[in-house]
Design a protein around this motif. Structure first.
Motif, PDB file in Angstrom:
ATOM      1  N   MET A  27     -84.685 -41.272 -59.654  1.00 57.89           N
ATOM      2  CA  MET A  27     -85.447 -40.336 -58.814  1.00 57.89           C
ATOM      3  C   MET A  27     -86.698 -39.853 -59.536  1.00 57.89           C
ATOM      4  SD  MET A  27     -83.066 -36.836 -58.750  1.00 57.89           S
ATOM      5  CE  MET A  27     -84.371 -35.636 -58.355  1.00 57.89           C
ATOM      6  N   TYR A  28     -87.744 -39.665 -58.745  1.00 60.52           N
ATOM      7  CA  TYR A  28     -89.040 -39.245 -59.286  1.00 60.52           C
ATOM      8  C   TYR A  28     -89.556 -38.082 -58.448  1.00 60.52           C
ATOM      9  CZ  TYR A  28     -93.918 -39.759 -60.931  1.00 60.52           C
ATOM     10  OH  TYR A  28     -95.168 -39.564 -61.489  1.00 60.52           O
ATOM     11  N   VAL A  29     -89.986 -37.032 -59.130  1.00 61.98           N
ATOM     12  CA  VAL A  29     -90.593 -35.888 -58.442  1.00 61.98           C
ATOM     13  C   VAL A  29     -91.982 -35.683 -59.043  1.00 61.98           C
ATOM     14  CG1 VAL A  29     -90.399 -33.424 -57.897  1.00 61.98           C
ATOM     15  CG2 VAL A  29     -88.328 -34.827 -58.021  1.00 61.98           C
ATOM     16  N   CYS A  30     -92.985 -35.605 -58.174  1.00 60.02           N
ATOM     17  CA  CYS A  30     -94.351 -35.414 -58.670  1.00 60.02           C
ATOM     18  C   CYS A  30     -94.445 -34.071 -59.395  1.00 60.02           C
ATOM     19  CB  CYS A  30     -95.348 -35.439 -57.515  1.00 60.02           C
ATOM     20  SG  CYS A  30     -95.478 -37.067 -56.773  1.00 60.02           S
ATOM     21  N   GLY A  31     -95.006 -34.129 -60.592  1.00 56.27           N
ATOM     22  CA  GLY A  31     -95.088 -32.923 -61.409  1.00 56.27           C
ATOM     23  C   GLY A  31     -96.340 -32.116 -61.152  1.00 56.27           C
ATOM     24  N   ILE A 226     -85.152 -42.472 -54.922  1.00 57.07           N
ATOM     25  CA  ILE A 226     -85.650 -41.233 -54.310  1.00 57.07           C
ATOM     26  C   ILE A 226     -86.980 -40.847 -54.937  1.00 57.07           C
ATOM     27  CG2 ILE A 226     -85.237 -38.733 -54.084  1.00 57.07           C
ATOM     28  CD1 ILE A 226     -82.183 -39.488 -54.123  1.00 57.07           C
ATOM     29  N   HIS A 227     -87.908 -40.488 -54.069  1.00 53.81           N
ATOM     30  CA  HIS A 227     -89.179 -39.929 -54.524  1.00 53.81           C
ATOM     31  C   HIS A 227     -89.358 -38.645 -53.731  1.00 53.81           C
ATOM     32  CE1 HIS A 227     -93.445 -40.951 -56.063  1.00 53.81           C
ATOM     33  NE2 HIS A 227     -93.426 -39.679 -55.729  1.00 53.81           N
ATOM     34  N   ALA A 228     -89.643 -37.565 -54.440  1.00 45.39           N
ATOM     35  CA  ALA A 228     -89.685 -36.269 -53.760  1.00 45.39           C
ATOM     36  C   ALA A 228     -90.891 -35.457 -54.177  1.00 45.39           C
ATOM     37  CB  ALA A 228     -88.400 -35.498 -54.054  1.00 45.39           C
ATOM     38  N   HIS A 237    -101.287 -38.204 -50.865  1.00 48.31           N
ATOM     39  CA  HIS A 237    -100.756 -38.652 -52.151  1.00 48.31           C
ATOM     40  C   HIS A 237     -99.644 -39.697 -52.043  1.00 48.31           C
ATOM     41  CE1 HIS A 237    -100.068 -38.595 -56.392  1.00 48.31           C
ATOM     42  NE2 HIS A 237     -98.865 -38.070 -56.293  1.00 48.31           N
ATOM     43  N   HIS A 238     -98.587 -39.393 -51.302  1.00 46.99           N
ATOM     44  CA  HIS A 238     -97.465 -40.336 -51.263  1.00 46.99           C
ATOM     45  C   HIS A 238     -97.782 -41.577 -50.429  1.00 46.99           C
ATOM     46  CE1 HIS A 238     -94.493 -36.990 -52.626  1.00 46.99           C
ATOM     47  NE2 HIS A 238     -95.174 -37.514 -53.615  1.00 46.99           N
ATOM     48  N   GLU A 239     -98.565 -41.374 -49.384  1.00 45.25           N
ATOM     49  CA  GLU A 239     -99.000 -42.527 -48.588  1.00 45.25           C
ATOM     50  C   GLU A 239     -99.738 -43.523 -49.491  1.00 45.25           C
ATOM     51  OE1 GLU A 239     -98.165 -43.921 -45.523  1.00 45.25           O
ATOM     52  OE2 GLU A 239     -98.859 -42.090 -44.542  1.00 45.25           O
TER      53      GLU A 239
HETATM   54 ZN    ZN Z   1     -97.206 -38.072 -57.514  1.00 41.12          ZN
END
Ligand code: ZN
Length: 445
Positions: A27-31, A226-228, A237-239
């Motif tokens: 899982m990755y969450v944008c910091g 998972i990306h959150a 950003h996520h697009e």
């Molecule tokens: Zn990011």
């Protein structure tokens, strides 16, 4: 095994979580961008998705889950701050990275397994741009490397934006050299006095979207579970992360996209101009980490959450109640199923907290403690909590009642009784000031 259900932004549906590899869940969450103290809105994703991390570790095993939360340490705001202070960007980024990590720990979030920094991934970014150019998804123009949006057939599927909205979203990057108005920046040139790195297209710096795509690939791989992040990151950003990663690797980048709702303060959007702007740090000092954590978890993560001081005080009282019950009690060995089941249902924290309230009895205090600790609460001993000054809040009615009793005692010339009441109030942390217009009181520092 407990089934976990999560709401996937991409499909707009709650889905059963099926890992790509149950032994290696990623899982990755944008910091955060580290240029200033983080505000309370920033704290929300890192608090709610910390619960997801805890839940995944509980269900699949601690060693089978990897959580990466990046540090965005290249950005124009950082450059501006460094210029304002007359220091290098490293001074700014290391200062605010340290502060951010301390804030997250105070809020009771576990450290992620990985905290990659954008500045440590320049070679990966250059490689991704080369690949994208080679495959016809990117082009060089006027010192920039641009992603060519029409080159990707299903661009826009996460946000489901119309063509007009996609173009409007890229308007900040309007430039005459764009082949298409929706094209976005992968790399931009730096002037001599700006921070920059050498690249095949000249000295410059990466766009924010590119940084995340490359950090995900480097640390978690080309497809992750998972990306959150906050819902404001869905577009662009996520697009754009999807566009870069999928056009580079030719496969689905993320299985489940999760986004948290906004945070308001006293019912309105937080803004510096409205004077309702709070940093995490100042609220931690005022209310303490556990009351703040609990406040952030009172609403379901996809709903808006409203922060108010009154609610923080309410949550502190709730913790006082729980801490009184668990005093000297060891946590049960099992996390209560009511808590796990609520969290497994798309992180239903209001339900999980109601489950804790239901366990707040002297017979079930051990389960209360186990469930609360699973959620990062009741982490201190009751003794520490009540002595720490962040526990028991002053009961105004009780204070005023005691002041009235003391006044009566003085009118009756019962000075030993009035002294006794004064001492009792002092024990509660209340200082009295007798003046011509009566007695006022304040909380001792
Ligand atoms: Zn990011």
């Amino acid at each position: 095994m407990t089934d976990i259900y999560v709401y996937n932004t991409e499909t707009r549906a709650k889905q059963k979580f099926e890992p790509i590899d149950a032994k290696n869940i990623r899982m990755y969450v944008c910091g955060v961008t580290v240029y200033d103290y983080a505000h309370i809105g920033n704290a929300r994703p890192y608090t709610v998705f910390d619960l997801l991390y805890r839940l995944l570790r509980h269900v699949y095993g601690t060693e089978h889950v990897t959580y990466a939360r990046n540090i965005t340490d290249i950005e124009d705001k950082i450059m501006q701050r460094a210029a304002d202070e007359g220091v290098g960007i490293k001074t700014i980024t290391s200062r605010y990275t340290k502060i951010f990590k301390e804030d997250m720990q105070s809020l009771g979030s576990l450290d992620p397994d990985l905290e990659p920094k954008a500045t440590e991934h320049l070679p990966q970014m250059i490689k991704m741009m080369r690949d994208l150019i080679e495959k016809g998804h990117a082009y060089v123009a006027d010192g920039h490397v641009m992603f060519h949006v029409p080159s990707m057939e299903n661009y826009g599927r996460l946000s489901r934006h119309s063509r007009d909205e996609l173009v409007a979203g890229a308007r900040v990057e309007v430039a005459s050299f764009k082949k298409d108005p929706a094209d976005f920046v992968l790399w931009k040139p730096s002037t001599d006095d700006q921070v920059g790195w050498n690249s095949p297209w000249g000295r410059g710096r990466p766009g924010w979207h590119l940084e995340c795509s490359c950090m995900v690939e480097e640390h978690l791989g080309t497809e992750i579970d998972i990306h959150a992040g906050g819902q404001d990151l869905i577009f662009p950003h996520h697009e754009n992360e999807i566009a870069q990663s999928e056009c580079t690797h030719g496969k689905q980048f993320v299985r489940y996209w999760m986004h948290n709702g906004y945070l308001t303060v006293d019912g309105v959007k937080m803004s510096k101009s409205l004077g309702n702007f709070y940093t995490i740090r100042e609220l931690l000092e005022q209310h303490g980490g556990e009351a703040m954590r609990l406040s952030l978890l009172t609403a379901h993560y996809r709903q808006p959450v409203d922060f108010s001081h009154d609610n923080a005080v309410e949550q502190k009282k709730r913790l006082d109640r729980w801490y009184r019950l668990v005093d000297g009690v060891a946590p049960a060995s099992e996390v209560p199923s009511s808590v796990i089941n609520a969290l497994s249902d798309d992180l239903n924290t209001p339900k999980a907290l109601a489950a804790l309230d239901a366990l707040a009895t002297s017979e079930t205090a051990a389960s209360l403690k186990a469930g609360a600790q699973f959620m990062g609460l009741l982490m201190q001993s009751s003794d520490e909590w009540f002595k720490g000054g962040l526990g028991e809040s002053i009961d105004v009615d009780e204070v005023e009642g005691l002041i009235e009793d003391r006044l009566k005692a003085r009118q009756n010339k019962d000075f030993s009784e009035s002294d006794r009441i004064r001492d009792r109030l002092a024990e509660m942390g209340v200082l009295l000031e007798d003046g011509p217009s009566g007695t006022s009181w304040r909380k001792a520092d």
